[in-house]
Design a protein around this motif. Structure first.
Motif, short mmCIF file in Angstrom:
data_model
loop_
_atom_site.label_atom_id
_atom_site.label_comp_id
_atom_site.label_asym_id
_atom_site.label_seq_id
_atom_site.Cartn_x
_atom_site.Cartn_y
_atom_site.Cartn_z
N LEU A 115 0.85 -1.19 0.00
CA LEU A 115 0.00 0.00 0.00
C LEU A 115 0.89 1.24 0.00
O LEU A 115 1.89 1.29 0.72
N ILE A 116 0.52 2.23 -0.80
CA ILE A 116 1.23 3.51 -0.79
C ILE A 116 0.53 4.42 0.21
O ILE A 116 -0.64 4.75 0.06
N ASN A 117 1.25 4.82 1.25
CA ASN A 117 0.70 5.69 2.28
C ASN A 117 0.80 7.14 1.82
O ASN A 117 1.78 7.83 2.07
N PHE A 118 -0.23 7.60 1.12
CA PHE A 118 -0.20 8.94 0.55
C PHE A 118 -0.24 10.04 1.62
O PHE A 118 -0.03 11.21 1.31
N LEU A 142 -9.76 -1.35 6.57
CA LEU A 142 -9.90 -1.59 5.14
C LEU A 142 -8.89 -2.62 4.63
O LEU A 142 -8.72 -2.77 3.41
N ARG A 143 -8.26 -3.34 5.53
CA ARG A 143 -7.19 -4.23 5.12
C ARG A 143 -7.67 -5.33 4.18
O ARG A 143 -6.94 -5.77 3.29
N ASN A 144 -8.89 -5.81 4.38
CA ASN A 144 -9.43 -6.87 3.53
C ASN A 144 -10.35 -6.33 2.44
O ASN A 144 -11.03 -7.11 1.76
N SER A 145 -10.41 -5.02 2.29
CA SER A 145 -11.24 -4.40 1.27
C SER A 145 -10.46 -4.30 -0.04
O SER A 145 -9.24 -4.51 -0.06
N PRO A 146 -11.13 -3.95 -1.14
CA PRO A 146 -10.40 -3.72 -2.39
C PRO A 146 -9.32 -2.66 -2.22
O PRO A 146 -9.47 -1.72 -1.42
N ARG A 147 -8.24 -2.81 -2.96
CA ARG A 147 -7.09 -1.93 -2.80
C ARG A 147 -7.44 -0.46 -3.00
O ARG A 147 -6.88 0.43 -2.36
N LEU A 148 -8.39 -0.20 -3.89
CA LEU A 148 -8.77 1.18 -4.17
C LEU A 148 -9.34 1.86 -2.93
O LEU A 148 -9.15 3.07 -2.74
N SER A 149 -10.02 1.12 -2.08
CA SER A 149 -10.59 1.71 -0.86
C SER A 149 -9.50 2.25 0.05
O SER A 149 -9.62 3.35 0.61
#
Length: 301
Positions: A34-37, A95-102
């Protein structure tokens, strides 16, 4: 030759700052993909916390400038690490198990929240660090002029990078981080607390980012609430340049980016320094799409 060496040292100084910020990006990506924006805004918070602590407590007058810098760095790193833990628990863990976009949208939302919170608390104007904190001395050797603050930033950056590398490669906790980066499921099977590892990553990365923010305040003397966007983008570029997810790669990418910027500013045009840096990134990724050192944090544990 003297000008080249002067710009090279300047580049290493700012490159060390980029590298510290890039480590936060690459560690989170290595474990969570994940990119932590919001990481650039944690850097900004570190700069503003340093400004607040410095002006509110008068540490330099009470314990001396060098001890004050050390205490200030520890306080900033600790406070930003706490914010990093809260960020992970509130914005990413649900949101760890959610779609990456979330998770990406949540990261962008956290970034906007932090940036606006800093603006509302401190205002939109520039804030200036006290200029009498560090002694006005410089190293002058063979025509090279290196102010003490640049020496301090460069030494501190290198020390932090070396310390983190040794921690990741030589300790049991570091082995757990590398294992979780390779395969979280397998890491759980051998008894590694993956949630604890992720929390630790969100302690180390933000702490280093906060320290980088303090360094920028000391080095350049002024800070603004939007500074995290540009520095975050540069650090993200450095992480990609070295190989996203690769800790030595983030260090190398940051230093290279800083040197390229400094030399480009001196020999081409300061107006083109950002474009030059990104052009170098594009050229390197054309040759090596995974970055200079690849994407893996480690190949085995």
């Amino acid at each position: 030759m003297e000008e080249f060496l002067q710009q090279f040292i300047n580049g290493l100084t700012v490159g060390g700052i980029y590298a510290l910020i890039a480590l936060g990006y690459t560690m989170v990506y290595g474990v969570l993909k994940l990119i932590n924006f919001a990481h650039g805004d944690l850097f900004t918070i570190g700069a503003y916390l340093g400004f607040t602590l410095l002006t509110s407590f008068g540490l330099a007058d009470k314990i001396g400038p060098f001890a004050a810098i050390a205490v200030l760095a520890l306080m900033v790193m600790g406070l930003v690490a706490v914010i990093g833990i809260v960020l992970e628990r509130a914005a990413y863990r649900p949101l760890r198990n959610s779609p990456r976009l979330s998770a990406v949208v949540s990261a962008l939302g956290a970034s906007i929240f932090f940036q606006n919170a800093v603006m509302l608390i401190y205002g939109a104007r520039f804030h200036v660090y006290p200029q009498n904190l560090l002694p006005k001395i410089a190293l002058n050797v063979f025509g090279l002029y290196v102010p003490f603050v640049k020496i301090l930033v460069l030494v501190a950056s290198v020390a932090m990078m070396v310390g983190l590398y040794v921690f990741i490669q030589r300790t049991t906790i570091g082995a757990a981080i590398r294992a979780a980066a390779i395969d979280q499921g397998a890491a759980k099977l051998v008894g590694i607390d993956v949630n604890g590892v992720i929390t630790l990553v969100f302690v180390i990365g933000p702490a280093l980012g906060g320290l980088a923010g303090l360094m920028v305040g000391l080095l350049y003397g002024q800070i603004k609430f939007t500074m995290g966007w540009l520095y975050g983008l540069k650090a993200f570029t450095a992480a990609i340049l070295g190989g996203i997810g690769n800790i030595p790669g983030a260090m190398l990418g940051g230093l290279i980016l800083g040197v390229v910027e400094a030399l480009g500013s001196a020999y081409i045009s300061i107006a083109w320094k950002d474009a030059i840096a990104f052009c170098v990134l594009i050229l390197i990724l054309i040759v090596r799409p995974t970055g200079l050192l690849g994407e893996r944090v480690a190949e085995k544990v």
